[in-house]
Design a protein around this motif. Structure first.
Motif, PDB file in Angstrom:
ATOM      1  N   VAL A 626       0.848  -1.187   0.000  1.00  0.00           N
ATOM      2  CA  VAL A 626       0.000   0.000   0.000  1.00  0.00           C
ATOM      3  C   VAL A 626       0.886   1.238   0.000  1.00  0.00           C
ATOM      4  N   MET A 627       0.688   2.108  -0.981  1.00  0.00           N
ATOM      5  CA  MET A 627       1.414   3.358  -0.994  1.00  0.00           C
ATOM      6  C   MET A 627       0.701   4.348  -0.071  1.00  0.00           C
ATOM      7  N   THR A 628       1.410   4.790   0.969  1.00  0.00           N
ATOM      8  CA  THR A 628       0.815   5.644   1.994  1.00  0.00           C
ATOM      9  C   THR A 628       0.823   7.104   1.592  1.00  0.00           C
ATOM     10  N   TYR A 629       1.893   7.534   0.957  1.00  0.00           N
ATOM     11  CA  TYR A 629       1.957   8.937   0.530  1.00  0.00           C
ATOM     12  C   TYR A 629       3.041   9.102  -0.530  1.00  0.00           C
ATOM     13  N   VAL A 630       2.970  10.246  -1.210  1.00  0.00           N
ATOM     14  CA  VAL A 630       4.027  10.695  -2.108  1.00  0.00           C
ATOM     15  C   VAL A 630       4.404  12.110  -1.703  1.00  0.00           C
ATOM     16  N   ILE A 631       5.685  12.361  -1.577  1.00  0.00           N
ATOM     17  CA  ILE A 631       6.181  13.691  -1.221  1.00  0.00           C
ATOM     18  C   ILE A 631       6.783  14.334  -2.461  1.00  0.00           C
ATOM     19  N   ALA A 632       6.383  15.581  -2.717  1.00  0.00           N
ATOM     20  CA  ALA A 632       7.047  16.376  -3.751  1.00  0.00           C
ATOM     21  C   ALA A 632       8.262  17.031  -3.112  1.00  0.00           C
ATOM     22  N   LEU A 633       9.449  16.557  -3.466  1.00  0.00           N
ATOM     23  CA  LEU A 633      10.687  17.025  -2.846  1.00  0.00           C
ATOM     24  C   LEU A 633      11.132  18.353  -3.453  1.00  0.00           C
ATOM     25  N   PRO A 634      12.035  19.070  -2.778  1.00  0.00           N
ATOM     26  CA  PRO A 634      12.588  20.306  -3.355  1.00  0.00           C
ATOM     27  C   PRO A 634      13.238  20.020  -4.708  1.00  0.00           C
ATOM     28  N   TRP A 635      12.840  20.784  -5.721  1.00  0.00           N
ATOM     29  CA  TRP A 635      13.336  20.483  -7.076  1.00  0.00           C
ATOM     30  C   TRP A 635      13.124  21.697  -7.961  1.00  0.00           C
ATOM     31  N   ASN A 636      14.196  22.294  -8.400  1.00  0.00           N
ATOM     32  CA  ASN A 636      14.132  23.422  -9.327  1.00  0.00           C
ATOM     33  C   ASN A 636      15.430  23.466 -10.113  1.00  0.00           C
ATOM     34  N   THR A 637      15.438  22.790 -11.241  1.00  0.00           N
ATOM     35  CA  THR A 637      16.668  22.673 -12.016  1.00  0.00           C
ATOM     36  C   THR A 637      17.013  23.946 -12.763  1.00  0.00           C
ATOM     37  N   ALA A 638      16.093  24.907 -12.793  1.00  0.00           N
ATOM     38  CA  ALA A 638      16.371  26.180 -13.458  1.00  0.00           C
ATOM     39  C   ALA A 638      17.000  27.192 -12.510  1.00  0.00           C
ATOM     40  N   GLY A 639      17.099  26.849 -11.232  1.00  0.00           N
ATOM     41  CA  GLY A 639      17.642  27.778 -10.258  1.00  0.00           C
ATOM     42  C   GLY A 639      19.145  27.934 -10.382  1.00  0.00           C
ATOM     43  N   SER A 640      19.672  28.921  -9.681  1.00  0.00           N
ATOM     44  CA  SER A 640      21.118  29.139  -9.628  1.00  0.00           C
ATOM     45  C   SER A 640      21.516  29.375  -8.168  1.00  0.00           C
ATOM     46  N   PRO A 642      21.027  25.096  -8.883  1.00  0.00           N
ATOM     47  CA  PRO A 642      19.843  24.247  -8.989  1.00  0.00           C
ATOM     48  C   PRO A 642      19.471  23.684  -7.622  1.00  0.00           C
ATOM     49  N   VAL A 643      18.208  23.381  -7.458  1.00  0.00           N
ATOM     50  CA  VAL A 643      17.736  22.712  -6.250  1.00  0.00           C
ATOM     51  C   VAL A 643      17.341  21.290  -6.637  1.00  0.00           C
ATOM     52  N   THR A 644      18.117  20.312  -6.185  1.00  0.00           N
ATOM     53  CA  THR A 644      17.817  18.909  -6.454  1.00  0.00           C
ATOM     54  C   THR A 644      18.153  18.091  -5.215  1.00  0.00           C
ATOM     55  N   THR A 645      17.695  16.848  -5.178  1.00  0.00           N
ATOM     56  CA  THR A 645      17.945  15.970  -4.041  1.00  0.00           C
ATOM     57  C   THR A 645      18.949  14.893  -4.419  1.00  0.00           C
ATOM     58  N   VAL A 646      19.727  14.441  -3.416  1.00  0.00           N
ATOM     59  CA  VAL A 646      20.761  13.462  -3.732  1.00  0.00           C
ATOM     60  C   VAL A 646      20.800  12.293  -2.757  1.00  0.00           C
ATOM     61  N   GLY A 647      20.307  12.465  -1.525  1.00  0.00           N
ATOM     62  CA  GLY A 647      20.405  11.381  -0.558  1.00  0.00           C
ATOM     63  C   GLY A 647      19.172  11.278   0.306  1.00  0.00           C
ATOM     64  N   VAL A 648      18.840  10.068   0.710  1.00  0.00           N
ATOM     65  CA  VAL A 648      17.671   9.822   1.550  1.00  0.00           C
ATOM     66  C   VAL A 648      18.080   8.911   2.702  1.00  0.00           C
ATOM     67  N   ALA A 649      17.645   9.253   3.919  1.00  0.00           N
ATOM     68  CA  ALA A 649      17.895   8.416   5.087  1.00  0.00           C
ATOM     69  C   ALA A 649      16.655   8.426   5.963  1.00  0.00           C
ATOM     70  N   THR A 650      16.507   7.388   6.761  1.00  0.00           N
ATOM     71  CA  THR A 650      15.404   7.355   7.708  1.00  0.00           C
ATOM     72  C   THR A 650      15.886   6.798   9.030  1.00  0.00           C
ATOM     73  N   ALA A 651      15.270   7.275  10.101  1.00  0.00           N
ATOM     74  CA  ALA A 651      15.525   6.761  11.445  1.00  0.00           C
ATOM     75  C   ALA A 651      14.300   7.087  12.285  1.00  0.00           C
ATOM     76  N   GLY A 652      13.871   6.160  13.094  1.00  0.00           N
ATOM     77  CA  GLY A 652      12.726   6.416  13.950  1.00  0.00           C
ATOM     78  C   GLY A 652      11.517   6.868  13.172  1.00  0.00           C
ATOM     79  N   ASP A 653      11.009   8.055  13.504  1.00  0.00           N
ATOM     80  CA  ASP A 653       9.778   8.565  12.895  1.00  0.00           C
ATOM     81  C   ASP A 653      10.022   9.608  11.809  1.00  0.00           C
ATOM     82  N   TYR A 654      11.258   9.725  11.308  1.00  0.00           N
ATOM     83  CA  TYR A 654      11.549  10.828  10.392  1.00  0.00           C
ATOM     84  C   TYR A 654      12.346  10.379   9.170  1.00  0.00           C
ATOM     85  N   LEU A 655      12.168  11.139   8.114  1.00  0.00           N
ATOM     86  CA  LEU A 655      12.943  11.009   6.887  1.00  0.00           C
ATOM     87  C   LEU A 655      13.834  12.234   6.748  1.00  0.00           C
TER      88      LEU A 655
END
Length: 727
Positions: A626-640, A642-655
């Motif tokens: 069951v997919m519980t949610y989808v998050i729209a992450l920070p992302w703006n490749t036209a910025g200066s 650019p705003v992009t994501t590179v790593g994901v970690a989880t522990a306890g109740d947080y991402l």
């Protein structure tokens, strides 16, 4: 095929475009760091590599290396502090080098100047297709200031204008690095390894005076009588020490080195004794004292026999040396030692080393005066789940003391690489030649296992530990997505995906220990590889779904057993069209996936990014996740930038999601996907960090007191950035 259930909440979330910055709250947290003496809040950092050093009479230590990520290739240190950085040795075609010396007027350092593939033109640069190797001369009182001379070239737009001497012009890609320098007030001696000669220049005019033939000369040292000691045959595999007159006549008296000695540097003490740094198995400094007849007599070695590999193997302590790259003395007889865990470039290693250590030892007692560390480069960090105050990087172990102030909480306690016992350790032969990007897992009766990933997730390496080998990580297994060119490992299958397991327990890659998987073809290529807490290996393939390889048990040496036949395959989960990262939590049967969707398709220019969306799937392994949610992450490749994501970690109740260019860690509630806040580098680290330049550059843990600790690769200044946050 598994069925994915999608809630209406998730459908609504998908309609949201990824955002560049949602002005989320700044959390209440503290910033700290691991692995570098300096944090950069004071404007200082210890360089990531030392290839050579020279000690002036007042105890100023000048260092050199071809590359430091933030430009400290050539630097000066004194009394346990960094004095200054030379500059103009980084970028715009310039690089540092492999030798450094000084006299009463100048500092002379090896460096090179290229033209970036023909992109740099003019008198400051060599002709297209070529590189200059030579010497930069700097003012003794300020090494950031060039000391120009007639015939000097380079850097016309900065303070080192016309202070570079060209020694060799060679085809681009050739290594003509100067491996040795020594200077009196009148003459400069240069080991021109490329031309198999030692060249002598006037130390003031920089005009060439004479040269003499020497086979592959390395480090050199001037004696008080004007004669010259030199490491010869440095790149032939048979290095030795020779003695020459100032005009090149071969003199007698050179010591016969013990069997197995690999001389890396030489120095003359104030009393006139000869000291030789050995990076063979002995890992000691060998003194040869002058007798009344000026003959040399071997004396008691400095340092513990076998260095860091002496029992208990891997333990860090002063005098347990780890591949010395430079030694020298001040006028008081204090000894200074530089190390990088690999040895001088070209002599023992093609890499930029495995972290820099600079130590000063007092006079004849050899007690430690001070130490400076720059230990981590292109490397992540991870907490040991069975020892919550222990942090691993690819090759090091740190012990944490949470009562100490930021930047002082870590102690470097172990080095996990043994190049002599395990010369086949795969990461030493592939990529950068060092281990990085760790995942520490407790398996097989709560034993620690170290899984490491290459920077861009092409290979996964498995290492085990046992009581007999102390802190040394024993090569145990390896996964490769495809054939590896370059000749290593020699016994790998000729095509396709494969894995290796150390069946006989010797840590060598034997020919009968490889298993190929031709049935997958190239479907796993460019996967993100993740290891769960049970040791299961997950491949988040770009477009062919997700594959799990559970542990099938452990063999007699203790290696985890994996089987292609036992693999489980899951289809591409909706809504993704390309996977960037996978992270499976075995305890709750939860899968987190990041990547690209039809809303924001994959762009090859963003090949190492995690992607603009992240989804959580519960009951992953049941057949109906069951997919519980989808998050729209920070992302703006036209910025200066650019705003992009590179790593994901989880522990306890947080991402925790690391942004690539914008020095930010975004925090989400792992239960709901709701944004919680963000963390950025604090003032004590200069309010900045380098790019998170690897695919597994972030990890997190929840301590017993409820505090979350997040570790992030800082590519710029040889450390791990650490955030501490209590919700």
């Amino acid at each position: 095929m598994k069925r994915f259930t999608l809630s209406m909440t998730c459908l609504l979330a998908l309609s949201l475009a990824p955002h560049a910055d949602d002005a989320r709250a700044q959390l209440a947290y503290t910033t700290s760091w691991i692995g570098n003496t300096f944090g950069f809040g004071d404007g200082k950092w210890m360089q990531q590599d030392i290839q050579a050093l020279h000690v002036a009479s007042d105890g100023t230590v000048y260092t050199n290396s071809p590359w430091d990520e933030s430009g400290a290739e050539i630097a000066a240190y004194r009394n346990g502090d960094r004095v200054t950085v030379a500059g103009a040795t980084h970028g715009w075609g310039a690089a540092g080098g492999d030798a450094v010396t000084s006299n009463g007027s100048y500092v002379y350092a090896a460096m090179s100047i290229g033209n970036q593939g023909g992109g740099l033109v003019g008198a400051d640069y060599p002709p297209n297709g070529h590189t200059w190797f030579g010497i930069t001369r700097r003012a003794l009182g300020n090494i950031a200031q060039g000391a120009p001379f007639a015939g000097g070239v380079g850097n016309s737009a900065n303070a080192t204008k016309n202070s570079f001497l060209i020694v060799d012009t060679v085809p681009a890609g050739a290594d003509a690095g100067i491996r040795g320098l020594a200077a009196s007030d009148s003459e400069l001696f240069v080991s021109d390894q490329y031309a198999n000669r030692i060249v002598v220049f006037d130390a003031n005019t920089m005009r060439r005076k004479r040269s003499f033939d020497v086979a592959s000369p390395g480090r050199i040292a001037l004696d008080a009588d004007g004669s010259l000691w030199a490491i010869v045959g440095a790149l032939t595999g048979q290095p030795a020490v020779a003695h020459y007159s100032a005009t090149g006549a071969l003199l007698g008296g050179a010591p016969v080195l013990p069997n197995g000695t690999v001389p890396a540097d030489i120095a003359i003490s104030p009393s006139g004794d000869l000291y030789i740094a050995d990076i063979g198995p002995g890992q000691q400094i060998l003194p040869y004292k002058k007798t009344a007849t000026s003959a040399l007599q071997a004396a008691t070695p400095v340092g513990t026999l076998n260095g860091v590999n002496h029992a208990p193997a891997g333990a860090i302590d002063a005098g347990r040396f780890n591949f010395i790259t430079g030694i020298g003395f001040d006028s008081a007889g204090n000894l200074y030692v530089g190390q990088n865990g690999a040895g001088p470039r070209g002599l023992n290693s093609a890499s930029v080393g495995s972290g820099a250590v600079l130590q000063a030892f007092r006079g004849t007692s050899r007690s430690l005066l001070w130490e400076l560390d720059g230990l981590v480069f292109v490397d992540g960090a991870d907490f040991d789940p069975g020892a919550p105050d222990t942090v691993y990087t690819g090759s090091k172990i740190f012990t944490m003391d949470w009562t100490k102030p930021p930047g002082k909480q870590w102690t470097y306690t172990a080095y996990t690489v043994d190049r002599f016992t395990y010369p086949d350790d795969p990461p030493l032969h592939i990529g950068r030649g060092v281990r990085g990007e760790p995942m520490v897992r407790r398996l097989n009766g709560n034993r620690p296992y170290l899984y490491t990933l290459d920077p861009y997730s092409h290979e996964l390496y498995v290492h085990r530990f046992d009581a007999a080998h102390g802190s040394i990580a024993i090569p145990s297994g390896m996964f490769a997505e495809t054939f590896i060119s370059g000749g290593f490992p020699a016994n790998q299958p000729s095509s396709g995906e494969w894995m290796w397991r150390d069946i006989n327990g010797d840590g060598r890659l034997g020919g009968n220990e490889f298993t190929g998987n031709p049935s997958t073809g190239s479907t796993v290529g460019n996967s993100f590889i993740w290891v769960d807490s049970a040791g299961g290996v997950w491949f988040g393939t770009p477009t062919s779904g997700i594959r799990q390889m559970p542990v099938q048990g452990f063999d007699a040496p203790g290696n985890p057993i994996y089987s292609y036949a036992a693999s489980k395959t899951y289809p591409m989960p909706a809504p993704f069209t390309r996977i960037g990262r996978v992270l499976y939590v075995a305890e709750t049967d939860t899968m987190y996936v990041s990547g690209f969707t039809q809303a924001v398709p994959y762009d090859a220019a963003r090949w190492k990014e995690a992607g603009p969306y992240l989804a959580r799937y519960d009951n992953w392994s049941t057949g109906a996740p069951v997919m519980t949610y989808v998050i729209a992450l920070p992302w703006n490749t036209a910025g200066s930038p650019p705003v992009t994501t590179v790593g994901v970690a989880t522990a306890g109740d947080y991402l925790f999601v690391a942004e690539l260019y914008t020095q930010k860690v975004d925090v989400y509630d792992a239960r709901t996907g709701a944004p919680v806040g963000a963390m950025t580098p604090g003032a004590n680290v200069g309010g900045t960090s380098g790019y998170v330049d690897v695919e597994l550059g972030i990890s997190a843990t929840r301590r017993a007191n409820g505090e979350y600790v997040v570790l992030v690769e800082d590519d710029a200044r040889a450390k791990i950035l650490m955030y501490r946050w209590t919700p």
